[in-house]
Design an enzyme around this catalytic site. Sequence first.
Site, mmCIF file in Angstrom:
data_model
loop_
_atom_site.group_PDB
_atom_site.id
_atom_site.type_symbol
_atom_site.label_atom_id
_atom_site.label_comp_id
_atom_site.label_asym_id
_atom_site.label_seq_id
_atom_site.Cartn_x
_atom_site.Cartn_y
_atom_site.Cartn_z
ATOM 1 N N GLU A 89 11.547 -2.493 -1.955
ATOM 2 C CA GLU A 89 10.974 -3.969 -1.702
ATOM 3 C C GLU A 89 10.916 -4.798 -3.031
ATOM 4 O O GLU A 89 11.006 -4.382 -4.181
ATOM 5 C CB GLU A 89 9.629 -3.834 -1.426
ATOM 6 N N CYS A 102 8.618 -10.441 -7.636
ATOM 7 C CA CYS A 102 7.825 -9.055 -8.006
ATOM 8 C C CYS A 102 9.106 -8.062 -7.763
ATOM 9 O O CYS A 102 9.429 -7.848 -6.554
ATOM 10 C CB CYS A 102 6.582 -8.678 -7.119
ATOM 11 N N CYS A 109 7.227 6.002 -5.510
ATOM 12 C CA CYS A 109 6.441 6.020 -6.759
ATOM 13 C C CYS A 109 5.850 7.351 -6.679
ATOM 14 O O CYS A 109 5.220 7.825 -5.721
ATOM 15 C CB CYS A 109 5.276 4.919 -6.820
ATOM 16 N N CYS A 113 -1.488 6.574 -6.845
ATOM 17 C CA CYS A 113 -2.824 5.960 -6.893
ATOM 18 C C CYS A 113 -3.427 5.993 -5.407
ATOM 19 O O CYS A 113 -2.874 5.463 -4.399
ATOM 20 C CB CYS A 113 -2.864 4.813 -7.428
ATOM 21 N N CYS A 116 -3.115 2.709 -3.056
ATOM 22 C CA CYS A 116 -1.840 1.992 -3.078
ATOM 23 C C CYS A 116 -0.865 2.394 -1.932
ATOM 24 O O CYS A 116 -0.674 3.834 -1.977
ATOM 25 C CB CYS A 116 -1.178 2.054 -4.482
ATOM 26 N N GLY A 156 7.044 1.596 -7.792
ATOM 27 C CA GLY A 156 7.475 2.491 -9.171
ATOM 28 C C GLY A 156 6.528 2.217 -10.214
ATOM 29 O O GLY A 156 5.819 1.266 -10.407
ATOM 30 N N GLU A 157 6.656 3.184 -11.366
ATOM 31 C CA GLU A 157 6.113 3.197 -12.529
ATOM 32 C C GLU A 157 7.457 2.772 -13.557
ATOM 33 O O GLU A 157 8.039 3.903 -13.843
ATOM 34 C CB GLU A 157 5.425 4.573 -12.783
ATOM 35 N N SER A 186 4.135 -3.946 -15.847
ATOM 36 C CA SER A 186 3.046 -3.297 -15.387
ATOM 37 C C SER A 186 3.102 -1.723 -15.446
ATOM 38 O O SER A 186 4.015 -1.261 -14.898
ATOM 39 C CB SER A 186 2.487 -3.805 -14.032
ATOM 40 N N SER A 209 -2.394 -1.103 -15.958
ATOM 41 C CA SER A 209 -3.234 -1.074 -14.483
ATOM 42 C C SER A 209 -4.482 0.086 -14.844
ATOM 43 O O SER A 209 -4.071 1.175 -14.612
ATOM 44 C CB SER A 209 -2.558 -0.597 -13.494
ATOM 45 N N LEU A 210 -5.646 -0.380 -14.895
ATOM 46 C CA LEU A 210 -6.743 0.126 -15.367
ATOM 47 C C LEU A 210 -7.779 0.810 -14.555
ATOM 48 O O LEU A 210 -7.692 1.791 -14.047
ATOM 49 C CB LEU A 210 -7.793 -0.440 -16.444
ATOM 50 N N HIS A 211 -8.124 -0.196 -13.420
ATOM 51 C CA HIS A 211 -8.630 0.158 -12.150
ATOM 52 C C HIS A 211 -10.119 0.951 -12.158
ATOM 53 O O HIS A 211 -10.748 1.029 -11.170
ATOM 54 C CB HIS A 211 -7.782 0.800 -11.181
ATOM 55 N N ASN A 285 -6.414 -5.245 -1.662
ATOM 56 C CA ASN A 285 -5.721 -5.798 -0.402
ATOM 57 C C ASN A 285 -5.665 -4.466 0.452
ATOM 58 O O ASN A 285 -5.198 -3.533 0.210
ATOM 59 C CB ASN A 285 -4.389 -6.203 -0.734
ATOM 60 N N CYS A 328 -0.419 -7.262 -3.551
ATOM 61 C CA CYS A 328 -0.488 -5.969 -4.656
ATOM 62 C C CYS A 328 -1.150 -4.700 -3.923
ATOM 63 O O CYS A 328 -1.951 -4.857 -3.107
ATOM 64 C CB CYS A 328 -1.282 -6.525 -5.582
#
Length: 336
Positions: A89, A102, A109, A113, A116, A156-157, A186, A209-211, A285, A328
Amino acid sequence: MVALLGLSQPELKEWVQQQGQPAYRGQQLHQWIYQKGARSLGDITVFPKQWRESMAEVAIGRSSIYYRSQAGDETVKYLLKLADNQIIEAVGIPTEKRLTVCVSSQVGCPMGCDFCATGKGGFKRNLAAHEIVDQVLTVQEDFGRRVSNVVFMGMGEPLLNTENVLVALRSLNEDVGIGQRNMTVSTVGIRHRILELAEHKLQVTLAVSLHASNQVLREKLIPSALRYPLDELMAECREYVKITGRRLTFEYILLAGVNDLPEHAEELAELMRGFQCHVNLIPYNPINEVDYQRPSKDRIYQFVKVLEEYNVAVSVRYSRGLEADAACGQLRAMKS
């Protein structure tokens, strides 16, 4: 055979000479790939017909649009089919003055998470540099306007694919013409990789990306946090700022009743103490697989207020493309 997309002008000059052509053909090839959007050598009409035909099997490295979905805010989600039929994507996010893309850095990935959608489908492989650059060219062509900004916040990372991401960053900067300061990478945080990136002294923005505001909560949301404790991640982030002189961005998805309480904001403010950074709050989201909820506007306001009281630079980002599952945390390689 290596795809030509992602190669610099000197590399393309060297390649055409290896094929028995004069060096200036490399400059022509560069122009046709990056400015005219050539998808095969057969498209490049300034080349001798016989040579074009003999090079018919050489891949430039472009994908095809498998599916396209446009949200009411004009954000467009693309499913792109790669040469091996894998699907990734990319998202085009237009405003009056900007066109942001983006991009994905992997097929799927491996980070998993919990909030996600991308990680729910598992991990297939890293993307090659040309497959990353292609996403930007595809969006640019579809919108019919230049891309101004690129964010590595798709599938992905990126720091698990550092080598190809670095090549793509160079190409997007030097070949496509996007300023490094207009690009953001990111990461959820991979041990030692942030410092490896720092050594390249790039002008790109690093977004972590802490979250979560503490280790226990982060382990619940981000499985990889088990292997990379929060205190170690923050130490590496501080060192990154020292080496690069660049302000860090911390991404923090707000999940109602999970990580959005005043005490979480206070913990987060403590983590931000003592170095140059900015917190980007992202109201959750929704995805189908989990039942997290987006916080109320009042809860978001209270969270922001606490951070501001601690003199933390903070903003709230309401994601674009929600209707098209292009926001996101919603990206996945399937039609929705």
